[in-house]
Write a protein that holds these residues in place. Structure first.
Motif, PDB file in Angstrom:
ATOM      1  N   MET A 314       0.808  -1.214   0.042  1.00 28.57           N
ATOM      2  CA  MET A 314      -0.065  -0.151  -0.077  1.00 28.57           C
ATOM      3  C   MET A 314       0.676   1.391  -0.146  1.00 28.57           C
ATOM      4  O   MET A 314       0.650   2.060  -0.650  1.00 28.57           O
ATOM      5  CB  MET A 314      -0.933  -0.010   1.174  1.00 28.57           C
ATOM      6  N   ARG A 315       2.008   1.358   0.989  1.00 29.36           N
ATOM      7  CA  ARG A 315       2.739   2.506   1.062  1.00 29.36           C
ATOM      8  C   ARG A 315       3.493   2.768  -0.297  1.00 29.36           C
ATOM      9  O   ARG A 315       3.694   3.807  -0.641  1.00 29.36           O
ATOM     10  CB  ARG A 315       3.619   2.319   2.069  1.00 29.36           C
ATOM     11  N   TYR A 316       3.852   1.433  -0.939  1.00 30.83           N
ATOM     12  CA  TYR A 316       4.718   1.624  -2.135  1.00 30.83           C
ATOM     13  C   TYR A 316       3.945   2.121  -3.184  1.00 30.83           C
ATOM     14  O   TYR A 316       4.603   2.919  -3.700  1.00 30.83           O
ATOM     15  CB  TYR A 316       5.231   0.305  -2.461  1.00 30.83           C
ATOM     16  N   VAL A 317       2.533   1.741  -3.319  1.00 30.61           N
ATOM     17  CA  VAL A 317       1.823   2.235  -4.527  1.00 30.61           C
ATOM     18  C   VAL A 317       1.522   3.789  -4.390  1.00 30.61           C
ATOM     19  O   VAL A 317       1.404   4.505  -5.121  1.00 30.61           O
ATOM     20  CB  VAL A 317       0.497   1.210  -4.262  1.00 30.61           C
ATOM     21  N   GLN A 318       1.248   4.002  -2.884  1.00 35.91           N
ATOM     22  CA  GLN A 318       1.005   5.634  -2.553  1.00 35.91           C
ATOM     23  C   GLN A 318       2.231   6.269  -3.101  1.00 35.91           C
ATOM     24  O   GLN A 318       1.847   7.314  -3.677  1.00 35.91           O
ATOM     25  CB  GLN A 318       0.852   5.650  -1.040  1.00 35.91           C
ATOM     26  N   ASN A 319       3.504   5.942  -2.596  1.00 38.46           N
ATOM     27  CA  ASN A 319       4.780   6.428  -3.366  1.00 38.46           C
ATOM     28  C   ASN A 319       4.612   6.660  -4.756  1.00 38.46           C
ATOM     29  O   ASN A 319       5.061   7.823  -5.408  1.00 38.46           O
ATOM     30  CB  ASN A 319       5.815   5.883  -2.715  1.00 38.46           C
ATOM     31  N   LYS A 320       4.360   5.667  -5.416  1.00 42.17           N
ATOM     32  CA  LYS A 320       4.544   5.738  -6.889  1.00 42.17           C
ATOM     33  C   LYS A 320       3.435   6.584  -7.548  1.00 42.17           C
ATOM     34  O   LYS A 320       3.586   7.236  -8.484  1.00 42.17           O
ATOM     35  CB  LYS A 320       4.349   4.533  -7.594  1.00 42.17           C
ATOM     36  N   ARG A 321       2.481   6.759  -7.216  1.00 41.34           N
ATOM     37  CA  ARG A 321       1.256   7.405  -7.343  1.00 41.34           C
ATOM     38  C   ARG A 321       1.520   8.788  -7.214  1.00 41.34           C
ATOM     39  O   ARG A 321       1.336   9.707  -8.147  1.00 41.34           O
ATOM     40  CB  ARG A 321      -0.051   7.121  -6.404  1.00 41.34           C
ATOM     41  N   ARG A 322       2.408   9.399  -6.460  1.00 43.37           N
ATOM     42  CA  ARG A 322       2.720  10.712  -5.998  1.00 43.37           C
ATOM     43  C   ARG A 322       3.736  11.024  -6.716  1.00 43.37           C
ATOM     44  O   ARG A 322       4.057  12.443  -6.709  1.00 43.37           O
ATOM     45  CB  ARG A 322       3.039  10.793  -4.429  1.00 43.37           C
ATOM     46  N   ASN A 323       4.212  10.263  -7.731  1.00 45.44           N
ATOM     47  CA  ASN A 323       5.657  10.562  -8.425  1.00 45.44           C
ATOM     48  C   ASN A 323       5.258  10.028  -9.831  1.00 45.44           C
ATOM     49  O   ASN A 323       5.943   9.644 -10.499  1.00 45.44           O
ATOM     50  CB  ASN A 323       6.754   9.867  -7.842  1.00 45.44           C
ATOM     51  N   PRO A 324       4.371  11.016 -10.422  1.00 49.26           N
ATOM     52  CA  PRO A 324       3.929  10.506 -11.946  1.00 49.26           C
ATOM     53  C   PRO A 324       5.100  10.956 -12.884  1.00 49.26           C
ATOM     54  O   PRO A 324       5.386  10.199 -13.842  1.00 49.26           O
ATOM     55  CB  PRO A 324       2.915  11.674 -12.459  1.00 49.26           C
ATOM     56  N   ALA A 325       6.133  11.749 -12.526  1.00 51.76           N
ATOM     57  CA  ALA A 325       7.273  11.971 -13.404  1.00 51.76           C
ATOM     58  C   ALA A 325       8.278  10.709 -13.269  1.00 51.76           C
ATOM     59  O   ALA A 325       8.982  10.184 -14.316  1.00 51.76           O
ATOM     60  CB  ALA A 325       7.999  13.161 -13.060  1.00 51.76           C
ATOM     61  N   ALA A 326       8.491  10.106 -12.258  1.00 53.02           N
ATOM     62  CA  ALA A 326       9.104   8.988 -12.008  1.00 53.02           C
ATOM     63  C   ALA A 326       8.502   8.075 -12.837  1.00 53.02           C
ATOM     64  O   ALA A 326       9.204   7.037 -13.425  1.00 53.02           O
ATOM     65  CB  ALA A 326       9.233   8.677 -10.499  1.00 53.02           C
TER      66      ALA A 326
END
Length: 359
Positions: A314-326
């Motif tokens: 869950m935390r991993y997906v949250q992080n990815k979602r917050r970084n669209p450029a990455a």
């Protein structure tokens, strides 16, 4: 154009073997050859038949075990009879237990065999059958070391190139961050448990606004995964098997999946960033090696199944979602490994050995 030949493509078992085989079968058919596709006859294969509208044959092969030995013996004699009657000019086998009866039957009747090994290290079937093959086609350079006495040609792994350029699945809210989850054509129970928990936690903690989940579960887990999402209020498309996978990929911003080589190279073809969770019991740890190839590009991350929890995902997906450029950068990195043209290269290898049968 080469003179038309009669060719058998044996690609039963799982989607990871079936779909690459069908990609080559369609290419050979496009080139004017008479192609018959041999499946093992498993129920899961029926869902893949939309990819092929030509002749088929069910071998009856079963997964290797002492209990299944009588079935495999019957499958061998069934294949030998079919080979004798059809008299093909070549047989292409895509690996797995389903290759065993067709390859041995072809060898018995002196039909040249091409084996394809998609993974960096060969599976048990290809390893055992290589001695009966004229040529081994591979996806990775390092695989050649396993076949020192065979002709080896690196072709790449054929993928369903028709997956590209499709519209997203219907019913997904505009602007939703869409996660595609798949454990392969048969599903993966532990992946289903971890990811379903992760998506439900996102919803419960108020972090799932604008989230949508596409989840291919396999038949065994479809009902409970759908119920879990419904109870937690997670907007989701849940299916045992997704027939419109191109549209599912098109809709996805991120993918969580096993690291079978077909899935890995589909991600590369489409430039879809992913969290790869290799099957811990994979022969010679080949899924970890597949994942490592993508991780090295920066286009994917690898999760070790025993170390993951629903909350960590869950935390991993949250992080990815917050970084669209990455995520955009990850997708571009994967496209550098795109396997375009592999079906054509495998078809050319098969054509090159058909001359042996008539020599």
């Amino acid at each position: 154009m080469n003179k038309p030949k009669k060719i058998v493509v044996a690609c039963g078992g799982t989607g990871g073997h079936v779909f690459p085989g069908l990609a080559v079968a369609n290419e050979l058919k496009r080139r004017g050859h008479a192609v018959e596709v041999w499946f093992s006859g498993r129920a899961i294969e029926a869902a893949t038949h939309a990819e092929w509208d030509g002749d088929t044959f069910a071998t009856g092969a079963r997964q290797l075990s002492l209990q299944n030995a009588p079935h495999m013996i019957r499958a061998f004699f069934r294949c030998a009879k079919a080979i004798k009657g059809k008299r093909p000019d070549a047989l292409l086998a895509m690996g797995s237990y389903s290759s065993l009866p067709p390859v041995l039957a072809a060898w018995l009747h002196r039909v040249p065999v091409v084996l394809h090994e998609g993974n960096a290290v060969p599976g048990k079937a290809v390893d055992a059958l290589a001695r009966f093959a004229h040529t081994v086609a591979t996806s990775f350079d390092e695989t050649a070391a396993w076949f020192p006495r065979r002709r080896v040609v690196k072709t790449g792994l054929p993928v369903r190139e028709a997956l590209a350029g499709q519209p997203p699945l219907d019913g997904i809210p505009e602007g939703a961050f869409t996660v595609l989850i798949t454990g392969g054509s048969q599903g993966a129970h532990r992946v289903n448990q971890l990811t379903a928990q992760a998506m439900c936690l996102l919803q419960q903690e108020g972090g799932a606004g604008g989230l949508f989940v596409i989840h291919q579960t396999g038949a065994a887990d479809e009902a409970w995964v759908r119920e879990a999402y419904a109870k937690a209020g997670v907007p989701a498309h849940v299916s045992a098997f997704i027939t419109e996978m191109g549209r599912a990929y098109a809709a996805a911003d991120f993918v969580i999946c096993r690291a079978g080589v077909s899935t890995c190279l589909e991600l590369c073809l489409l430039g879809k960033p992913a969290l790869l969770i290799p099957l811990p019991s994979a022969i010679r740890d080949h899924q970890h090696l597949n994942a490592a190839a993508l991780v090295r590009t920066g286009g994917a991350d690898e999760g070790i199944q025993r170390e993951l929890t629903g909350r960590s995902i869950m935390r991993y997906v949250q992080n990815k979602r917050r970084n669209p450029a990455a995520l955009e950068k990850m997708g571009q990195a994967l496209k550098a490994l795109s396997p375009e043209g592999a079906a054509t290269r495998v078809a050319e290898v098969v054509e090159s050995v058909t001359q042996i049968h008539n020599a």
